[in-house]
Structure formats: structure tokens, C-alpha cells
Design an enzyme around this catalytic site. Structure first.
Site, PDB file in Angstrom:
ATOM      1  N   VAL A  31      26.203 146.009 -16.076  1.00 46.08           N
ATOM      2  CA  VAL A  31      27.252 145.160 -17.213  1.00 46.08           C
ATOM      3  C   VAL A  31      26.457 144.847 -18.202  1.00 46.08           C
ATOM      4  O   VAL A  31      27.066 144.263 -19.278  1.00 46.08           O
ATOM      5  CB  VAL A  31      27.818 143.998 -16.356  1.00 46.08           C
ATOM      6  CG1 VAL A  31      28.743 144.365 -15.338  1.00 46.08           C
ATOM      7  CG2 VAL A  31      26.653 143.193 -15.612  1.00 46.08           C
ATOM      8  N   HIS A  32      25.010 145.207 -18.414  1.00 42.51           N
ATOM      9  CA  HIS A  32      24.125 144.921 -19.659  1.00 42.51           C
ATOM     10  C   HIS A  32      23.940 146.016 -20.298  1.00 42.51           C
ATOM     11  O   HIS A  32      23.356 146.953 -20.017  1.00 42.51           O
ATOM     12  CB  HIS A  32      22.935 144.127 -19.187  1.00 42.51           C
ATOM     13  CG  HIS A  32      23.303 142.844 -18.337  1.00 42.51           C
ATOM     14  ND1 HIS A  32      22.335 142.251 -17.473  1.00 42.51           N
ATOM     15  CD2 HIS A  32      24.352 141.993 -18.359  1.00 42.51           C
ATOM     16  CE1 HIS A  32      22.710 141.104 -16.899  1.00 42.51           C
ATOM     17  NE2 HIS A  32      24.154 140.906 -17.422  1.00 42.51           N
ATOM     18  N   GLY A  33      24.401 146.135 -21.529  1.00 50.55           N
ATOM     19  CA  GLY A  33      23.825 147.054 -22.418  1.00 50.55           C
ATOM     20  C   GLY A  33      23.589 146.518 -23.648  1.00 50.55           C
ATOM     21  O   GLY A  33      24.006 145.451 -24.138  1.00 50.55           O
TER      22      GLY A  33
END
Lengths: 495, 545
Positions: free
Chosen positions: A426-428
């Protein structure tokens, strides 16, 4: 659309209303700029939040949550598409950028004015706005058992602070907090920006940035009206801030012909989930996700709690459904956790040639990532078994369950096969790194895109590298810093 | 009347060019005709049952055209086949009365009026129809040329038409498949020419790409293409049915060649009802295709018996007067039928001819200057209507229902206490969710998934001698599990997201969760099994590679 009918002049145009966009909007509106924010998604009232995951995906997520990152191991990725962006669907976990990363970024990217002291005030500002605090009251059961495991292993851990004062355990973080406890941007910050004069136009999808020489002259946007029809409009602005997130910002820039160091360095935190069954009732589906994170192996490996619902448990079991389908009946005694690694692989974001130029995401896990994931699985499984778990079910095809420490520690020395992994993230970030190194940076230390006079970036895409933590705090602090610098530079205070 | 004059005035050059061409061809044709032979041909003609059959065939063709129009605007508007056919008939009727194919504009205007679509978008759809017609006719001409001998001049004329289409097709494909890239390109090219022109170019590009959007989905593009061939195949049949009237043998292939060439000729704007142009093209083509015997390029490859069936040898060269008589009758059938139909349609919708034609002008968007005068920083370029019917590239079909069922249901011994109705509803909801989710995938991935599922269905049908959806649940589960949990990584990757989505939706269903709760309350939790080790051995070998 009433906002359009006003047809007022937009001196600063911000594309995106997530953590970066809304922070920039408040700061520049405070400084006296005329601010217009374009948000592709819709404005949702709190009463419409907290829907079941299947409905929330349609309501709040980009592409209904279908944005896989392609590579030899496809990785599930989601981001928000609504007023407030991904802050509406995250868990509200809050971290400050660790000093180690601050120094690394200074060294590698030549970031100017990027000291701990310089950022401290900006973090404090954001924490005050979002009422970031430690949890009041008892931990939920899923956190308690995790704590039991941490104590048994004697590993260092920390309780994560959250931007969720007054959380009442609805377990609806991922579907928008219906109580307004979690401080997504739409709860307090967007209203504050509006009270300062900023205008948020929802349903507005930026299609193209129009350039003339080294200056941006306007933005083409599709604005969807309440009846579903849409207007293609051109909005002229003196300054444009692109804050559309780590995937959409590079896609928009690239399809507008701005490509230098844009979308070439996509970084993520790959996560491997596991579900564990205990002898006692956990009722994880009725409480907020586990709040502790194991920091013993940080920054390479983090262990923590994951969102839990019966449907998501089924997804976690899907890799080995033939042998694990019966386990779902134990859902009340189960909870889900994750192994997160600081990705060291290489990724790209490109605008698709076909269709409307949607972002095409690619990421190739490095061998180091695989080692870290394997070791993380061994450690997380050991922790959970030590905490009393009877069985641990990893999202790994061909490895239905781990039932003993001996079973688990095997993965300290062996690597999980790539093709058997089911990963999510969920982290970009880092698709348009900022800094003073022209050979690797898309924008300068304050987010001004190289080669263009009036185009700026302010979202997760500007983070130079993977921060190894939940990035919202870092994004907001840097966005605040950059916006203040912009306001000072352009001497517009009080106009 | 004023409206008609307005159209003629604004399109004066095209109108007069069309009239000039027609006069020239009329004179040329008239000089070569022996009128007494024409009179005799009509006297000796056999009208029944061929003419009524030809009229009926033409009407079927019109309905098929309506069906195609319905498909083309299916995403944008709800249009019945009858209304769509009426719109087409009105366009043709106006073409029959006004010169220079002005009916196309009237047709676009009426489409805009009936559906609420912007005029530019309606015009794009009309252009797309014309383009499809042109391509289909060209293809049919080529096919017919293989079977029946044609003259060099016909082939040359067709090559010119093919060249024109070859130049247009890449542009259309670019606009249809790469709308964002087209917009960027047009923006860059038109930007230096000033704001007004830039906006106009962007507006047209937006409407045109939207109009071509139906071509993005391979399925709907195939349907439209198939309908186009059917339409012109039926038109060819109408030409063939008139042949026996003049004592020619019924020859669909030769009729197809004549029809193709005639319609290629009238694609260029000309006189009202294509008078003279139509007759000249039709009669010349008929003479040309009957001037030689045999089956064209197929002659060396087909047995004589087959040749006799597809190409009757007794079709001798038709003399010019009979050919012109034939052209007059074919033209009259289409002209009278469509004009009467169009006039009735106009009367039904309470419109006058001039009003219908003038719609083309009335439906134009609001001049940009008015908007720009209000605010120079926020300019409306164009508006597009709501997409009325959400088009899922993965539609909820029995296949997806049966696949969802095979993927989500736990093994028999662990079945949940769900009644049949609850179970069916949960599966229905899960299928709906699955189809919507995978339809939201980026186009490239959706395409890959489509290919994968087609491969799965074909292989499942080949090994089971039945379609997947008609297999028993047990058999379906076995096939799905073989793909989902087999040794081939690619098939596992195909099924992982499908199963995950289906499971998510199924187990988020309230009734399913209530059943789980019930099962847990009844102490139905299965005992945990003994540890399993080394199950990942298969994957170890993959890791090693």
C-alpha cells in the site's frame, strides 16, 4: 457544477487532494494565494463511509482496487481515489522520517535545507492538524497476542502513533472511517483549506499539462458533472502543483511530455501477509488492526498487524484453498499480520499508450527483497507461534501452514520461491525524486520540476527513496516545507 | 425551406460540384443508350416475384443498419432498432432529395436530437458508419473479384478507393485506440496556432475519440464488423434478385461485384439520390462482370461442377440498354423504399424535411467565445454526455457464474449451513463483483486476462467435450483446481486474482458470514490438523532455477 460556474481565476492549481495536495493547499491559501484543487474522485460524506470492503473498493479506490504492479511476481497495490486520496483508506499510522534516512537522502540526492531541525516543525504542524497521538485505552486482542509474542522473543517494538483520536474500533479504516475518528484529509484539513479560500473541484481528472517553452500555461481536465456528463476544460494557472500520488503524478507528467527522471525509480514496500489461528477468540474482524510494529530488524524488515475481515482472510488463504478452506470457520480465533520489507528492487511507472494513458506499474523484486521476505516470514511465524498461535497460514503457494518453530526457522536460511509468493503493498513512492543531483532527480530540493519555471511536485512521488515506514507523515512534512518555501520565494504573503 | 437554402448556401461548392458531375454523367450515359431497347427491356421484364422480394430484402438491410447503429451508440444512448432504422432512413431520404450527401448531416442531427448526444459525436458515428461501409464494400469487391472476372478499369478504381481508405484507417485506429496520445499530439500541433484553434482541435478530437470508443472493445468491434458484412451481403442479394427480372441468371457473386462497385462510386458526394452516378456505375459494372466467363482467379483451383454452381456459365455479356434498365430498377427499389420510409419516419416524429436537415446546424455546440468572455482562466472546451450503459469488458455470463461457484465453494464436508436461495444470491453477488473488478483492470491486463480465460474455456471444452458452464460442479472444480494449483506458474497467476476476488465477495456476504457464525456457534470448527512439512518441495526446484 457550481464551482465551475464561478469561473474564478486560479492562480495556484493543485492536482490531487491527498496528503501532499491538501497540505499544499492549506499552506498556500494561508499565504494568500488563490488556490484551486482538482480531485479526480468524489466528495463523500462520513455517512457513506464504513461500507463493506466490496462496496468501499468501488466507492473510494482507484480502479476499484485493481492496480496490480506487474513483474515476475505480480504485487497487489491499492490507492485512494476520492477527496482526501489514500488518507481516507489507510490506517492512519504515523511515523516521522527516521534520521538515518534523512541523512541518506541528503548524501545520495543532495537535498538542501533538509535537516532534522528544519523538518521538526513541519512534522509537529502536521501532527497537530491530525491530532496524532498514542492510543488511549486497552489494546485490541490482536495487538495483545502480538505483544505476547514480542515479549517471548524479546525483540524491540513500538506502538505506532495514529492520526485517529477517538478511534472506537469499527475496523473500517480501509473503507473510510464512518466515525470521523481517523483524520483523513477530508475530515478537518480540507474544510480548513476551504475556510481559507481554497476551492476543491471533485470529479476533475487532469488529462494533460499544457506547456509553452519552459513554462506551464494550463491544464486540460475532464470534469464530471452530477448528471454523469463531463466537460473538457482548460484551466490556466500561474503555478501548477502536481500532487496526484506516486503512480498518477508520473503518468500525467509523462503523457504531457515531461519525462526526465520521471517514473523511472518506482519504489514500494512489498508485504507478505500471514494469518494465524489461536486457541482463544480474537475477534479481529471487530477491532482495529494490531498496533504494534517489531523494529528489531528495521529498516530492512518490519513486522506488524494487517487489516482483517472474513473476506480478506479468505484471500489470505486462497493460495492453498484446497487444504485451507476449512480454516475459515475459525475466523473468530484468527488475526492477520504482515512482513514488510524496504524494497530494494527496481520499478517504473509509465503512461499506457493505449486508452486514456492509465499508469502502468512495474516492479521487479531483488534477490535481497526475497531474502528479507523469507527471513521476515520465519521471524513472524516464530513470534506468532511463541504468542500461542496453533498454526500460521502464509500467502505462499505450496506452503499451506507453519505449525512449529522448526518449520518456521527454515526460511531464515532458505529463500521462498518467487513464483509462489502472493505479495501486496500500500506504499508507493520515489517516482519523481527531489534533490539537487540532476542525473537522478526530477525536481529540485523544494519540488520544482527541473527545466520548467512554474511546475511543482508535492506528494509521495517526490520522496527520493523508500523510507521504510508509513510515508504519510514524511509526505506532509515535506509538502509543508516546500509550500512555505514557495510562498516565501514568490513573496505573495497577504495578497 | 429557409433551412434547406441555408444548407445549400453553406455547402455551395460541394452541391454544385455534385450537380456538375451528375449532369456530365447523364449526358455521357444518355448518348450511349438505345432508348427503344430500354423500352423493350422493360416491356419484356419479369417483375414477380423478384421486385417484391428485392424490396423486402432491402428493408431487412435497413433494419440491420439500424441494429448496427444501435451497437455503435450502445455505450452512449438507449436506442431501439426501430428508431435507429428510422434515423438511417431519414438520412437516406434526405440524400435522395438533397444533393452532395447532405443527408449524412441530417442523420447526425436527428441522431443527436433523438439521443441527446452532442452533434459532433453523432457526426463521428455517422462517419464511422460510412467508413465501415466503405471498408466492407471494398472487401466484398475484392472477394467478388477473386470469383468473378472484372475489368481492369474497375480494379483501378477500387485501388484508388483502397488507397483513400488505407490513409484513413490508421488515423481512425489511432483515435480509437490511443485517445490520450491523440489528444496530446493534437494539443502540441495546434497549440502554436492560437487558443481558439487549439480549443477547437481539442474539442473535435475529444468527440471523435469518444465516437470511436466502440472500436476499443474487440468483442463489440467484431459484432459491428460482422453486421457490416451482413448488411452489404443483403444489399448484394437485393441486386441479385433484380437480375432475373431481365432474364439474367440469378448470380449472387456477380451481383455482389456490381453492388460493391456501384456503392463505391456513390460514396463521393453527388446529385440527389445519386442520380446518373448510380446508374452509370451500376450499368458499367454489370456489363463488365458479365463480359467474361469463368470464375476469375479461382478457375484453376475449383472443379467444373463447383464453378457451374457458383458462377453460372450462361450469364453472357449484358447489352448497355439492358444494363441501364437493370440499374434503373435497382435504383428505383432502393430510392422509393427508403424515401417512403424516411418520409413516414419524419412525419411520425413530426418534423419537416428542412427542420431535420437544419438540425445539423442547430445542434452545434455553444460558440467558445461566449464562455471565454466570462472567464479567461477557466474555459470550457467541449462537453460529452454521460455513458449511459456501463460496459464491462467481462460481462456476467453463465460461464463466470459457474467459474465463481467452482472457485469459492468449500469442499463438501465443510459446506456452510446456507439455504439454496442464500447460496445462489451470494454466488450471484460474488460473480457480479468479480466481473466488475476484473473489468476495472488496466486495458492491457484485461486483454491478457481475456486471452487467458478464452484459452481456459477452449481447453476445458476440448477435454470435457462440453462447455465449462454445462459441467457438473465437481468436474468444474477439478478443472479449476488443476489450473489454480498445478505446476504451471502462468495458470496459477491467471487464477490467483480471480479466486481471491470471488472469495472476498463471497465471504463478505452477510448471509455467508451469518452461516459462518452459526457454524462456529454450533461448535462446528474443524479440529486443527497435524503439522504438514515440506509441502513446498515442488517450488524449491523453481527457486533453484
Amino acid at each position: 457544477m457550481s464551482q465551475i460556474e464561478k469561473k474564478e481565476r486560479g492562480q495556484v492549481l493543485i492536482i490531487g487532494s491527498g496528503a501532499g495536495g491538501t497540505t499544499t493547499a492549506i499552506t498556500l491559501a494561508e499565504a494568500g494565494f488563490d488556490v484551486v484543487v482538482l480531485e479526480e474522485g468524489a466528495r463523500h460524506p462520513l455517512t457513506s463511509y464504513g461500507q463493506p470492503p466490496t462496496k468501499a473498493m468501488n466507492q473510494l479506490y482507484r480502479n476499484r482496487g485493481m492496480m496490480p504492479i506487474m513483474g515476475s511476481v505480480p504485487i497487489g497495490y491499492v490507492e485512494g481515489r476520492c477527496l482526501g486520496g489514500s488518507t481516507e483508506i489507510n490506517s492512519g499510522f504515523w511515523h516521522r522520517l527516521p534520521p538515518e534516512f534523512l541523512l541518506r537522502w541528503q548524501a545520495r540526492f543532495g537535498l538542501q535545507d533538509f535537516s532534522l531541525e528544519a523538518l521538526d516543525g513541519h512534522f509537529a504542524w502536521a501532527e497537530d492538524k491530525l491530532k496524532v497521538q498514542d492510543r488511549n485505552g486497552d489494546w485490541p486482542k490482536s495487538t495483545q497476542v502480538f505483544q505476547r509474542g514480542i515479549e517471548a522473543m524479546q525483540w524491540s517494538a513500538q506502538e505506532v502513533r495514529r492520526a485517529a483520536s477517538g478511534c472506537v474500533n469499527t475496523n473500517a479504516c480501509a473503507a473510510g472511517c464512518p466515525k470521523g475518528a481517523k483524520q483523513g484529509m477530508s475530515v478537518a484539513m480540507v474544510p480548513e483549506a476551504e475556510s481559507l479560500g481554497a476551492r476543491f473541484i471533485t470529479g476533475a481528472r487532469a488529462k494533460l499539462i499544457i506547456k509553452h517553452g519552459n513554462k506551464v500555461t494550463g491544464v486540460l481536465a475532464d470534469i464530471t458533472k452530477p448528471d454523469g456528463s463531463s466537460d473538457l476544460v482548460r484551466i490556466d494557472a500561474d503555478y501548477v502543483f502536481v500532487c496526484a500520488g506516486p503512480t498518477q503524478t508520473p503518468a500525467l507528467l509523462r503523457k504531457s511530455g515531461i519525462k526526465e527522471h520521471i517514473g523511472d525509480t518506482f519504489q514500494i514496500h512489498p508485504m507478505l501477509k500471514v494469518s494465524a489461528v489461536f486457541d482463544e477468540d480474537i475477534d479481529a474482524h471487530k477491532s482495529v488492526m494490531p498496533l504494534l510494529q517489531v523494529k528489531e530488524f528495521w529498516p530492512d524488515i518490519s513486522l506488524g498487524g494487517s487489516f482483517f475481515s472474513v473476506g480478506h482472510l479468505a484471500i489470505n488463504l486462497a493460495d492453498n484453498w484446497l487444504t485451507t478452506s476449512d480454516v475459515i470457520q475459525n475466523y473468530r480465533r484468527m488475526a492477520s499480520y504482515y512482513v514488510g520489507v524496504r524494497g530494494t528492487g527496481a520499478g517504473t511507472v509509465r503512461a499506457s499508450l493505449t486508452g486514456d494513458g492509465e499508469a502502468a506499474l512495474k516492479y521487479e523484486l531483488s534477490d535481497v527483497d526475497i531474502r528479507h521476505l523469507s527471513q521476515g516470514l520465519a521471524r513472524l511465524s516464530t513470534l506468532l507461534l511463541a504468542a500461542g498461535a496453533r498454526e500460521v497460514y502464509p500467502c505462499v503457494f505450496g506452503l499451506p501452514k507453519i505449525t512449529s518453530e522448526l518449520n518456521a526457522v527454515r526460511w531464515l536460511d532458505e529463500s521462498l520461491p518467487r513464483s509462489s509468493l502472493s505479495l501486496t503493498t500500500v506504499h508507493g513512492f520515489s517516482t519523481c525524486p527531489i534533490g539537487e543531483r540532476p542525473e537522478r532527480c526530477a525536481a529540485d530540493s523544494f519540488g520544482k520540476v527541473h527545466g520548467l519555471k512554474n511546475l511543482y511536485l508535492s506528494d509521495a512521488s517526490m520522496l527520493p527513496d523508500s523510507p521504510g515506514i508509513n510515508p504519510q507523515g514524511t509526505i506532509m512534512a515535506i509538502a509543508r516545507r516546500n509550500a512555505l518555501h514557495f510562498a516565501e520565494t514568490h513573496n505573495q504573503q497577504g495578497t | 425551406m429557409n433551412s434547406i437554402l441555408k444548407i445549400i448556401k453553406s455547402r455551395g461548392a460541394i452541391v454544385f460540384a455534385g450537380l456538375a458531375i451528375s449532369v456530365f454523367l447523364l449526358v455521357m450515359t444518355g448518348r450511349t443508350i438505345k432508348w427503344e431497347v430500354v423500352t423493350n427491356a422493360f416491356k419484356s421484364a419479369v417483375w414477380l416475384p423478384w421486385v417484391p422480394l428485392a424490396v423486402f430484402t432491402y428493408m431487412v438491410g435497413m433494419l440491420l443498419r439500424g441494429l448496427r447503429l444501435q451497437q455503435l451508440v450502445g455505450n452512449e444512448a438507449n436506442l431501439t432498432v426501430a428508431t435507429a432504422s428510422n434515423i438511417i432512413a431519414v438520412g437516406y431520404a434526405v440524400n435522395n432529395i438533397l444533393p452532395a450527401r447532405l443527408g449524412e448531416f441530417a442523420r447526425a442531427g436527428m441522431l443527436a436530437e433523438r439521443t441527446g448526444l452532442p452533434y459532433a459525436l453523432s457526426l463521428t458515428v455517422t462517419f464511422l458508419e460510412r467508413l465501415l461501409d466503405g471498408l466492407t464494400i471494398l472487401s466484398l469487391f475484392v472477394i467478388a473479384s477473386f470469383i468473378t472476372p472484372t475489368q481492369d478499369w474497375m480494379r483501378n478504381a477500387s485501388q484508388i478507393a483502397a488507397l483513400a481508405f488505407a490513409m484513413v484507417i490508421p488515423c481512425v485506429m489511432m483515435l480509437a485506440l490511443f485517445p490520450q496520445m491523440s489528444l496530446s499530439l493534437i494539443s502540441q500541433v495546434s497549440h502554436p496556432f492560437g487558443r481558439k484553434l487549439h480549443h477547437k482541435a481539442l474539442a473535435i478530437t475529444t468527440q471523435v475519440t469518444r465516437g470511436f470508443s466502440c472500436l476499443r472493445d474487440a468483442g463489440s468491434a467484431m459484432v459491428v464488423l460482422f453486421l457490416s458484412f451482413l448488411i452489404w451481403g443483403v444489399e448484394g442479394l437485393m441486386f441479385a434478385l433484380v437480375m432475373p427480372c431481365f432474364l439474367m441468371l440469378f448470380s449472387p457473386v456477380k451481383a455482389l461485384a456490381v453492388m460493391s462497385f456501384t456503392n463505391l462510386g456513390i460514396l463521393v458526394p453527388s446529385t440527389p439520390g445519386y442520380l446518373a452516378v448510380y446508374h452509370r456505375c451500376c450499368s458499367e459494372a454489370l456489363q463488365a462482370v458479365t463480359s467474361q466467363q469463368g470464375a476469375g482467379m479461382l478457375t484453376p483451383f475449383l472443379p467444373a461442377d463447383v464453378l457451374r454452381v457458383i458462377m453460372p456459365v450462361s450469364v453472357n455479356m449484358v447489352d448497355p440498354s439492358t444494363a441501364i434498365s437493370y440499374a434503373v430498377v435497382v435504383h428505383l427499389i432502393f430510392y422509393a423504399t427508403v424515401t417512403i420510409w424516411g418520409v413516414i419516419a419524419m412525419a411520425r416524429y413530426g418534423m419537416e424535411l428542412g427542420t431535420t436537415a437544419a438540425m445539423a446546424w442547430e445542434a452545434k455546440p455553444v460558440p467558445l467565445q461566449e464562455l471565454e468572455a466570462q472567464a479567461h482562466n477557466f474555459a470550457l472546451i467541449t462537453s460529452t454526455p454521460v455513458v449511459k450503459n456501463e460496459v464491462l469488458c467481462f460481462k456476467k455470463t453463465p460461464f463466470w457464474r459457474s467459474l465463481t461457484e467452482a472457485m469459492v465453494l468449500p469442499a463438501e464436508e465443510h459446506q456452510l449451513p446456507l439455504c439454496e436461495e442464500e447460496r445462489a444470491r451470494a454466488l450471484e453477488d460474488a460473480t457480479d463483483f468479480l466481473c466488475r473488478e476484473i473489468s476495472s483492470l488496466p486495458p492491457k491486463l484485461a486483454g491478457m486476462l481475456k486471452i487467458g480465460t478464452i484459452g481456459f474455456r477452449v481447453l476445458a471444452a476440448l477435454i470435457s467435450f462440453n462447455t465449462f458452464e454445462n459441467l457438473s460442479l465437481k468436474r468444474r472444480s477439478a478443472i479449476v483446481n488443476a489450473w489454480s494449483y498445478g505446476k504451471v506458474s502462468l495458470t496459477r497467476k491467471l487464477f490467483k486474482p480471480l479466486r481471491s476476488l470471488a472469495l472476498l465477495a463471497f465471504f463478505e456476504n452477510e448471509a455467508v458470514q451469518a452461516a459462518l457464525e452459526k457454524a462456529a456457534g454450533a461448535g462446528a470448527n474443524p479440529p486443527l490438523k497435524a503439522p504438514e512439512e515440506g509441502a513446498i518441495a515442488v517450488e524449491k526446484s523453481e527457486a533453484a532455477t
